[in-house]
Enzyme design. Structure first.
Site, PDB file in Angstrom:
ATOM      1  N   ARG A 261       9.566   1.941   3.625  1.00  0.00           N
ATOM      2  CA  ARG A 261       9.477   0.835   2.419  1.00  0.00           C
ATOM      3  C   ARG A 261       9.008   1.973   1.494  1.00  0.00           C
ATOM      4  O   ARG A 261       7.594   2.949   1.808  1.00  0.00           O
ATOM      5  CB  ARG A 261       8.794  -0.506   2.388  1.00  0.00           C
ATOM      6  CG  ARG A 261       8.930  -1.144   4.191  1.00  0.00           C
ATOM      7  CD  ARG A 261       8.784  -2.785   3.821  1.00  0.00           C
ATOM      8  NE  ARG A 261       9.465  -2.801   5.403  1.00  0.00           N
ATOM      9  CZ  ARG A 261       8.475  -4.899   5.141  1.00  0.00           C
ATOM     10  NH1 ARG A 261       7.803  -5.446   4.662  1.00  0.00           N
ATOM     11  NH2 ARG A 261       9.424  -5.270   6.559  1.00  0.00           N
ATOM     12  N   ARG A 276      -1.030  -1.069   4.013  1.00  0.00           N
ATOM     13  CA  ARG A 276       0.432  -1.049   3.579  1.00  0.00           C
ATOM     14  C   ARG A 276       0.546   0.827   3.754  1.00  0.00           C
ATOM     15  O   ARG A 276       0.309   1.473   3.147  1.00  0.00           O
ATOM     16  CB  ARG A 276       0.390  -1.417   2.111  1.00  0.00           C
ATOM     17  CG  ARG A 276       1.458  -2.228   1.461  1.00  0.00           C
ATOM     18  CD  ARG A 276       1.325  -2.263  -0.281  1.00  0.00           C
ATOM     19  NE  ARG A 276       0.612  -3.406  -0.003  1.00  0.00           N
ATOM     20  CZ  ARG A 276       1.016  -4.779   0.667  1.00  0.00           C
ATOM     21  NH1 ARG A 276       2.199  -4.961   0.566  1.00  0.00           N
ATOM     22  NH2 ARG A 276       0.679  -6.056   1.025  1.00  0.00           N
ATOM     23  N   GLU A 348      -2.261 -11.041   6.943  1.00  0.00           N
ATOM     24  CA  GLU A 348      -1.098 -10.960   7.219  1.00  0.00           C
ATOM     25  C   GLU A 348      -0.736 -10.482   8.094  1.00  0.00           C
ATOM     26  O   GLU A 348      -0.994  -8.787   8.101  1.00  0.00           O
ATOM     27  CB  GLU A 348      -0.251 -11.039   5.948  1.00  0.00           C
ATOM     28  CG  GLU A 348       1.814 -11.311   6.268  1.00  0.00           C
ATOM     29  CD  GLU A 348       2.584 -11.213   5.867  1.00  0.00           C
ATOM     30  OE1 GLU A 348       3.986 -10.174   6.853  1.00  0.00           O
ATOM     31  OE2 GLU A 348       2.624 -10.843   4.626  1.00  0.00           O
ATOM     32  N   SER A 351       5.364 -12.483  10.033  1.00  0.00           N
ATOM     33  CA  SER A 351       6.657 -13.474   8.945  1.00  0.00           C
ATOM     34  C   SER A 351       7.125 -14.263   9.782  1.00  0.00           C
ATOM     35  O   SER A 351       7.960 -13.220  10.275  1.00  0.00           O
ATOM     36  CB  SER A 351       6.570 -13.258   7.620  1.00  0.00           C
ATOM     37  OG  SER A 351       5.554 -12.715   6.772  1.00  0.00           O
ATOM     38  N   ARG A 390      -0.923  -2.616  11.443  1.00  0.00           N
ATOM     39  CA  ARG A 390      -1.696  -4.253  11.060  1.00  0.00           C
ATOM     40  C   ARG A 390      -2.985  -4.578  12.583  1.00  0.00           C
ATOM     41  O   ARG A 390      -3.829  -4.483  11.871  1.00  0.00           O
ATOM     42  CB  ARG A 390      -1.176  -4.824  10.453  1.00  0.00           C
ATOM     43  CG  ARG A 390      -0.523  -4.530   9.021  1.00  0.00           C
ATOM     44  CD  ARG A 390      -0.178  -5.938   8.180  1.00  0.00           C
ATOM     45  NE  ARG A 390       0.365  -4.946   6.611  1.00  0.00           N
ATOM     46  CZ  ARG A 390      -0.301  -5.778   5.216  1.00  0.00           C
ATOM     47  NH1 ARG A 390      -0.230  -7.485   5.828  1.00  0.00           N
ATOM     48  NH2 ARG A 390       0.241  -6.189   4.581  1.00  0.00           N
TER      49      ARG A 390
END
Length: 431
Positions: A261, A276, A348, A351, A390
């Protein structure tokens, strides 16, 4: 992608759904584009029918030696042959404009999604697990990690910001976490393991909703392929352009893949540490179901992700995202947020979303209900099970020891050959 027929049938409901997403009404504009397109189709069909009719009449006129009638009919056919391509081009333009408008609009929120503009409007569903009680001030992972092999400096020197080299204990922990997650999902929860392509074509990324709106968040190769931002893209597109039987549903797929990403929309956020990254690994879950199955499947999928956190002994909470914080393709999303004691907050880690038939329409993925001839669009769901990097951060922060070591969660130890502690290096890793 939305069904233009449902928009025509209930424009007010569609506009109310857009309003919950913070968008202006669009039903009237979309209906007008569709009306123009359908009018052109009707005109084209009438012209084609008249052309065929007149062509046949030419022969009859000549057979009866009515030259005047034959000439008039020939002129009419010539005029129609000249006019029809222009009408067809106009109809294509109108259809493309309608498709472009529909492709740019997000899915509508499920009725039970809470109202809200951003993450402040998200609703707590439940909390699970016990936060660790340290006899010392817990550190953040980027302070503990370098001694365990999280080499931020070398990764950045090789590839730039948001790239990290993992060595030694950190690399072993990272690999073990990914394999643990994959084995739990496939062995205990019935997901079929896949090893999908990491490079995909435009139509695959369009099908899952990243194109055209989010192109800047992706990496593209010189030959026009896209590096997947998540295995959701590859796994969901397994059923692209297919007609499935109801009996074979649901499909449940899982994969452990690198993800890529650009993080174009995250400038200035999480610039430190391993939270990130431009390149990271994630275990993805994708389900393909009938509409009747999708609600229960959403709860099941989220529970599968929660099971991994529970087995690892990581405290977490489930949040139901509000209408303004959901992703583009989602009708409802549960976020799982893991407790990070070094940061002193939840972050987070997964999801899980139900996309109803939104992606299926973009992919033309359908199924045939038992005993019926007509087909229906499938429902698609996706979720993280989990983001590996994460989870590594969460293990380091929750299992940190006063001497800089990290205890290995008991459930994970078989994937590390029984190792119970990750020891910090005695000296700095060589540059």
């Amino acid at each position: 992608m939305h069904d233009i027929r449902s928009i025509r049938d209930d424009p007010d409901a569609f506009d109310r759904g857009l309003a919950r997403r913070g968008l202006a009404p669009m039903a009237a504009e979309l209906a007008a584009l569709d009306e123009r397109r359908r009018a052109l189709i009707t005109e084209i069909q009438a012209g084609q029918a008249r052309r065929n009719e007149a062509s046949k009449a030419i022969g009859a006129a000549k057979a009866s030696k009515d030259e005047a009638a034959a000439q008039a009919l020939m002129a009419e056919v010539a005029q129609l042959k000249e006019r029809l391509p222009a009408l067809e081009a106009e109809e294509k333009e109108a259809g493309d404009a309608l498709t472009a408008r529909l492709a740019a609009l997000p899915n509508l929120p499920h009725p039970d999604v809470p109202e809200g503009e951003d993450e402040d409007g998200n609703a707590l569903v439940h909390e699970r697990g016990t936060r660790p009680d340290f006899a010392f001030a817990p550190a953040e992972h980027d302070a503990i990690g370098p001694a365990l092999g999280l080499d931020f400096e070398t990764g950045a020197a090789m590839s730039g910001a948001r790239f990290t080299l993992l060595r030694g204990p950190a690399a072993r922990l990272h690999r073990a976490l990914g394999q643990f997650m994959l084995d739990v999902l496939s062995g205990d929860h019935g997901y079929e393991q896949c090893s999908p392509p990491l490079l995909v074509r435009d139509e695959a990324v369009f099908g899952t909703g990243q194109l055209p709106k989010f192109a800047e968040d992706l990496f593209r190769t010189n030959d026009g392929r896209w590096l997947i931002p998540t295995a959701e893209v590859s796994l969901t597109n397994i059923v692209r352009e297919k007609i499935l039987s109801e009996e074979e549903l649901p499909f449940r797929f899982t994969a452990l893949t690198p993800c890529f990403r650009s993080e174009a929309g995250a400038a200035g956020r999480d610039t430190r540490g391993f939270i990130r990254q431009h390149q990271f690994e994630k275990v993805e879950m994708v389900s393909i179901t009938t509409p009747e199955q999708s609600e229960a499947e959403h709860e099941r999928m989220t529970a599968c992700a929660e099971d991994i956190l529970t087995r690892l002994g990581l405290p977490f909470r489930r949040m139901k995202l509000c209408s303004g914080d959901m992703g583009f393709t989602a009708a409802r999303t549960y976020d799982l947020e893991v407790w990070l004691p070094g940061q002193g907050r939840y972050r987070e880690i997964s999801s899980c979303s139900t996309c109803t038939d939104f992606q299926a329409r973009r992919m033309n993925a359908r199924y045939r209900p038992a005993g019926e001839k007509a087909t229906r669009f499938v429902h698609t769901l996706n979720g993280s099970g989990l983001a590996v990097g994460r989870t590594l951060v969460a293990v380091i922060e929750n299992y940190q020891q006063a001497d800089g070591a990290v205890a290995v969660p008991e459930a994970l130890q078989p994937w590390l050959r029984g190792l119970s502690r990750l020891e910090p290096a005695t000296g700095k890793l060589p540059a």
